[in-house]
Design an enzyme around this catalytic site. Sequence first.
Site, mmCIF file in Angstrom:
data_model
loop_
_atom_site.group_PDB
_atom_site.id
_atom_site.type_symbol
_atom_site.label_atom_id
_atom_site.label_comp_id
_atom_site.label_asym_id
_atom_site.label_seq_id
_atom_site.Cartn_x
_atom_site.Cartn_y
_atom_site.Cartn_z
ATOM 1 N N HIS A 135 0.855 -1.194 0.000
ATOM 2 C CA HIS A 135 0.000 0.000 0.000
ATOM 3 C C HIS A 135 0.895 1.249 0.000
ATOM 4 C CE1 HIS A 135 -3.747 -2.061 0.467
ATOM 5 N NE2 HIS A 135 -3.612 -2.384 1.736
ATOM 6 N N ARG A 158 -9.342 3.231 -7.323
ATOM 7 C CA ARG A 158 -10.807 3.150 -7.295
ATOM 8 C C ARG A 158 -11.380 4.523 -7.007
ATOM 9 N NH1 ARG A 158 -14.333 -0.732 -3.161
ATOM 10 N NH2 ARG A 158 -16.207 -0.768 -4.453
HETATM 11 P P1 A3P Z 1 -16.847 -2.957 -1.148
HETATM 12 O O1 A3P Z 1 -16.606 -2.756 0.305
HETATM 13 O O2 A3P Z 1 -17.251 -1.703 -1.862
HETATM 14 O O3 A3P Z 1 -17.798 -4.063 -1.432
HETATM 15 P P2 A3P Z 1 -9.492 -4.455 -0.828
HETATM 16 O O4 A3P Z 1 -9.361 -5.826 -1.368
HETATM 17 O O5 A3P Z 1 -8.526 -3.475 -1.415
HETATM 18 O O6 A3P Z 1 -9.536 -4.446 0.649
HETATM 19 O O7 A3P Z 1 -10.907 -3.920 -1.367
HETATM 20 C C1 A3P Z 1 -12.123 -4.463 -0.880
HETATM 21 C C2 A3P Z 1 -13.229 -4.094 -1.856
HETATM 22 O O8 A3P Z 1 -13.097 -4.912 -3.026
HETATM 23 C C3 A3P Z 1 -14.580 -4.374 -1.254
HETATM 24 O O9 A3P Z 1 -15.469 -3.405 -1.827
HETATM 25 C C4 A3P Z 1 -14.860 -5.772 -1.765
HETATM 26 O O10 A3P Z 1 -16.207 -6.138 -1.741
HETATM 27 C C5 A3P Z 1 -14.296 -5.681 -3.182
HETATM 28 N N1 A3P Z 1 -13.967 -6.996 -3.744
HETATM 29 C C6 A3P Z 1 -13.382 -8.052 -3.127
HETATM 30 N N2 A3P Z 1 -13.272 -9.092 -3.959
HETATM 31 C C7 A3P Z 1 -13.809 -8.707 -5.134
HETATM 32 C C8 A3P Z 1 -14.017 -9.367 -6.384
HETATM 33 N N3 A3P Z 1 -13.658 -10.630 -6.573
HETATM 34 N N4 A3P Z 1 -14.589 -8.656 -7.376
HETATM 35 C C9 A3P Z 1 -14.973 -7.377 -7.196
HETATM 36 N N5 A3P Z 1 -14.824 -6.701 -6.039
HETATM 37 C C10 A3P Z 1 -14.240 -7.367 -5.013
#
Ligand code: A3P
Length: 330
Positions: A135, A158
């Site tokens: 990160h 994002r």
């Molecule tokens: P939301 O909270 O908007 O649903 P990170 O992985 O960087 O922590 O980000 C988490 C975000 O990515 C969450 O968003 C999660 O639901 C989404 N996410 C996780 N897996 C995913 C997938 N396979 N496809 C699309 N979005 C995904």
Amino acid sequence: MPMGEEDAFATYEALASSFPTCRGLRRPYRKYGNFIYPAHLMAPTLAMRDAFVARPTDVLLATMPKSGTTWLKALVFAVTHRGCHAPDDERHPLLCSSPHDLVPFLHTLYQNHHPEYPPSSCLEEMPPPRILAVHAPFSLLQESSVAESRCRIVYLCRDPKDALVSFWHFIDKAAPPSSTASLAFPEAFELFCDGVFPFGPIWDHMAEYWKESVARPDEVMFLRYEHLKEDTLGSVKQLAEFLGCPFTVEEVAGGVPEAVVALCSMDQMRDVRANRDGEHGVSWKFKNSAFFRKGEVGDWNELMTPEMARRIDATVEEKLRGSGLSLIRN
Ligand code: A3P
């Protein structure tokens, strides 16, 4: 780390604790350079900067938290390792392990240091291409061996509004027991508009990687979550090209890219036991299910008024001005 890794870590802890603290989202952050870091990750990040020895074959996945890191980890793992793990194999590693275990965060490796199994040993043992996640902002990587290694970097960003809403939900599930009481969303929103976000400000984080992707498009790829959602198949093919392992005509005819997309889809991943019941974390643990919520574009609508949305959009565009990146235009 130069001395015994344990001694060196104590030095980084001392150094990190000399940096100014600032109010974070439910937990303290530290300021280093132009960025702010969750306080517990400051020392591991400094250790990573100095000790991590990058290789030209490494693939670094760089993101702001809640930008789709988990998804990107799964996609890149599936694409890169498809030679030994066919994406439609029912024993595929992504069907038994969390993407966070298959593609570790460098910060976490240096946080989770163990005298008998230091990060350097763990990293040495990973077969090439090593896929690792960070990160950290690009300017911090520039102070590390990453700069000279010419390894590939994939950056995923994002819509900041969705990242904030996602993070706000996430901290409730993943906050350490010692963290302060829940933060009302309007308060989190105000802090965010002031640049407060882990590894933020978010606009500077994006702008640094964007600039690098323009200067070195063969080595730094800039992706957007929204594009990934809109055209996952096309993005996966682009990723494979960028990573130097394009899909062959036979693979395309055999539906391999589609199988990668299906394997990494939200519905599929959410169902995997390791993602549902497994745990994540070093100092404290939380359920891996916290990484899978809705995965939608525009979910900010749930918590933000149109006025709040306009304010974030305007702030981000203003801060990005002159960088060549526009989240509205691109
Ligand atoms: P939301 O909270 O908007 O649903 P990170 O992985 O960087 O922590 O980000 C988490 C975000 O990515 C969450 O968003 C999660 O639901 C989404 N996410 C996780 N897996 C995913 C997938 N396979 N496809 C699309 N979005 C995904």
